[in-house]
Design a protein around this motif. Structure first.
Motif, short mmCIF file in Angstrom:
data_model
loop_
_atom_site.label_atom_id
_atom_site.label_comp_id
_atom_site.label_asym_id
_atom_site.label_seq_id
_atom_site.Cartn_x
_atom_site.Cartn_y
_atom_site.Cartn_z
N GLN A 196 -14.87 18.89 -33.92
CA GLN A 196 -14.08 18.61 -32.73
C GLN A 196 -14.77 17.57 -31.85
O GLN A 196 -14.13 16.67 -31.30
CB GLN A 196 -13.84 19.90 -31.93
CG GLN A 196 -12.87 20.85 -32.59
CD GLN A 196 -12.76 22.18 -31.84
OE1 GLN A 196 -13.52 22.42 -30.90
NE2 GLN A 196 -11.86 23.03 -32.29
N HIS A 197 -16.09 17.67 -31.73
CA HIS A 197 -16.85 16.71 -30.95
C HIS A 197 -16.72 15.31 -31.55
O HIS A 197 -16.48 14.32 -30.83
CB HIS A 197 -18.33 17.14 -30.87
CG HIS A 197 -19.20 16.18 -30.15
ND1 HIS A 197 -19.10 15.98 -28.79
CD2 HIS A 197 -20.18 15.32 -30.58
CE1 HIS A 197 -19.98 15.06 -28.42
NE2 HIS A 197 -20.64 14.65 -29.51
N VAL A 198 -16.87 15.22 -32.87
CA VAL A 198 -16.75 13.92 -33.54
C VAL A 198 -15.34 13.39 -33.37
O VAL A 198 -15.13 12.19 -33.09
CB VAL A 198 -17.14 14.05 -35.04
CG1 VAL A 198 -16.76 12.79 -35.80
CG2 VAL A 198 -18.63 14.31 -35.18
N ALA A 199 -14.32 14.27 -33.51
CA ALA A 199 -12.94 13.83 -33.35
C ALA A 199 -12.70 13.34 -31.92
O ALA A 199 -12.04 12.31 -31.71
CB ALA A 199 -11.98 14.97 -33.69
N SER A 200 -13.23 14.05 -30.92
CA SER A 200 -13.04 13.62 -29.53
C SER A 200 -13.78 12.29 -29.28
O SER A 200 -13.27 11.44 -28.54
CB SER A 200 -13.50 14.70 -28.56
OG SER A 200 -14.90 14.87 -28.62
N GLU A 201 -14.93 12.11 -29.89
CA GLU A 201 -15.66 10.85 -29.74
C GLU A 201 -14.86 9.70 -30.37
O GLU A 201 -14.80 8.61 -29.81
CB GLU A 201 -17.05 10.95 -30.39
CG GLU A 201 -18.03 11.83 -29.64
CD GLU A 201 -18.40 11.25 -28.29
OE1 GLU A 201 -18.59 10.03 -28.18
OE2 GLU A 201 -18.49 12.04 -27.33
N ILE A 202 -14.24 9.96 -31.52
CA ILE A 202 -13.43 8.93 -32.18
C ILE A 202 -12.22 8.60 -31.31
O ILE A 202 -11.88 7.42 -31.12
CB ILE A 202 -13.00 9.40 -33.59
CG1 ILE A 202 -14.21 9.41 -34.52
CG2 ILE A 202 -11.90 8.50 -34.16
CD1 ILE A 202 -13.94 10.02 -35.88
N GLU A 203 -11.57 9.63 -30.74
CA GLU A 203 -10.43 9.39 -29.86
C GLU A 203 -10.85 8.62 -28.62
O GLU A 203 -10.15 7.71 -28.18
CB GLU A 203 -9.79 10.73 -29.46
CG GLU A 203 -9.03 11.40 -30.57
CD GLU A 203 -8.52 12.78 -30.17
OE1 GLU A 203 -8.68 13.16 -28.98
OE2 GLU A 203 -7.99 13.47 -31.06
N ALA A 204 -12.01 8.97 -28.06
CA ALA A 204 -12.52 8.26 -26.87
C ALA A 204 -12.82 6.81 -27.21
O ALA A 204 -12.52 5.89 -26.43
CB ALA A 204 -13.75 8.96 -26.32
N ALA A 205 -13.41 6.60 -28.39
CA ALA A 205 -13.73 5.22 -28.81
C ALA A 205 -12.45 4.43 -29.02
O ALA A 205 -12.36 3.25 -28.63
CB ALA A 205 -14.57 5.24 -30.09
N GLU A 206 -11.44 5.04 -29.62
CA GLU A 206 -10.16 4.38 -29.84
C GLU A 206 -9.49 4.06 -28.49
O GLU A 206 -8.96 2.97 -28.30
CB GLU A 206 -9.25 5.26 -30.70
CG GLU A 206 -7.94 4.61 -31.08
CD GLU A 206 -8.10 3.39 -31.98
OE1 GLU A 206 -7.21 2.53 -31.92
OE2 GLU A 206 -9.11 3.29 -32.70
N ALA A 207 -9.55 5.02 -27.58
CA ALA A 207 -8.98 4.79 -26.24
C ALA A 207 -9.73 3.65 -25.53
O ALA A 207 -9.11 2.80 -24.89
CB ALA A 207 -9.04 6.07 -25.41
N SER A 208 -11.05 3.65 -25.67
CA SER A 208 -11.86 2.58 -25.05
C SER A 208 -11.52 1.24 -25.68
O SER A 208 -11.43 0.22 -24.97
CB SER A 208 -13.34 2.87 -25.24
OG SER A 208 -13.72 4.00 -24.51
N ARG A 209 -11.31 1.24 -26.99
CA ARG A 209 -10.96 -0.01 -27.68
C ARG A 209 -9.60 -0.51 -27.19
O ARG A 209 -9.43 -1.70 -26.89
CB ARG A 209 -10.92 0.21 -29.19
CG ARG A 209 -10.71 -1.08 -29.99
CD ARG A 209 -10.62 -0.80 -31.48
NE ARG A 209 -9.42 -0.09 -31.86
CZ ARG A 209 -8.21 -0.66 -32.02
NH1 ARG A 209 -8.07 -1.96 -31.81
NH2 ARG A 209 -7.17 0.04 -32.37
N LYS A 210 -8.62 0.40 -27.06
CA LYS A 210 -7.30 0.01 -26.58
C LYS A 210 -7.39 -0.48 -25.14
O LYS A 210 -6.76 -1.48 -24.78
CB LYS A 210 -6.33 1.19 -26.67
CG LYS A 210 -5.88 1.48 -28.08
CD LYS A 210 -4.91 2.65 -28.12
CE LYS A 210 -4.50 2.98 -29.55
NZ LYS A 210 -3.61 4.14 -29.61
N GLU A 211 -8.18 0.19 -24.33
CA GLU A 211 -8.34 -0.22 -22.94
C GLU A 211 -9.01 -1.59 -22.87
O GLU A 211 -8.61 -2.45 -22.06
CB GLU A 211 -9.19 0.82 -22.20
CG GLU A 211 -9.31 0.57 -20.72
CD GLU A 211 -10.12 1.64 -20.03
OE1 GLU A 211 -10.85 1.27 -19.09
OE2 GLU A 211 -10.04 2.82 -20.42
N ALA A 212 -10.00 -1.81 -23.73
CA ALA A 212 -10.68 -3.11 -23.76
C ALA A 212 -9.71 -4.21 -24.20
O ALA A 212 -9.71 -5.31 -23.64
CB ALA A 212 -11.89 -3.06 -24.69
#
Length: 173
Positions: free
Chosen positions: A51-67
């Motif tokens: 779950q931690h890895v999945a949340s980190e991947i989601e956060a990274a994807e969200a950060s990428r989209k935001e960037a």
């Protein structure tokens, strides 16, 4: 020694079902204990990690989209800035051209005014010169007439007298 080998051999030949059942029960209890105390927490830790890895991947994807969104906004801002800069430059060119035309028109008007003033001055000076010349011619004519009356002159004397008066007038100027 022989007797101890025999006892071991007899034990090996004899099938003991109680030991097998006992070992099987102990193994099942051991498996149940492992499942409860080791496997359960281990699986919990693994699920937590997943779950931690999945949340980190989601956060990274969200950060990428935001960037990417921020990058697109910045590109749009730069594009607008370039458009505004081009408009400012164009407006400045137009204003400069208008000022140049205004300055040229003012200079032409001033030149025309100076030219007209100079023409008027020339005409006035010419009129003054003509008036002064008429006065001198009149006084010269009067002087010549008075001299002629005083004495009768020959043609050579008349020319000499006229030349003398012309020289006098030239020197007075």
């Amino acid at each position: 020694m022989l007797t101890s080998n025999f006892v071991l051999g007899a034990a090996a030949a004899h099938f003991n079902g109680g030991d097998i059942i006992y070992q099987l029960v102990v193994f099942i209890v051991l498996l149940a204990l492992l499942k409860k105390f080791a496997w359960g927490p281990l699986m919990g830790i693994m699920k937590e990690r997943e779950q931690h890895v999945a949340s980190e991947i989601e956060a990274a994807e969200a950060s990428r989209k935001e960037a990417l969104q921020y990058l697109e906004e910045q590109r749009e801002i730069v594009k607008q800035s370039r458009t505004e800069a081009a408009q400012l430059i164009e407006n400045a060119k137009k204003q400069g051209e208008a000022q140049r035309e205004d300055i040229i028109n003012q200079a032409r008007a001033e030149a025309e005014r100076v030219k007209e003033s100079a023409k008027r001055e020339i005409v006035q000076e010419k009129e003054k010169a003509v008036a002064a010349l008429r006065e001198q011619v009149a006084s010269l004519s009067v002087m010549i007439a008075s001299k002629v009356i005083e004495k009768e002159l020959s043609v050579a004397d008349q020319e000499k007298l006229i030349n003398e008066y012309i020289q006098e007038v030239g020197e007075e100027r």
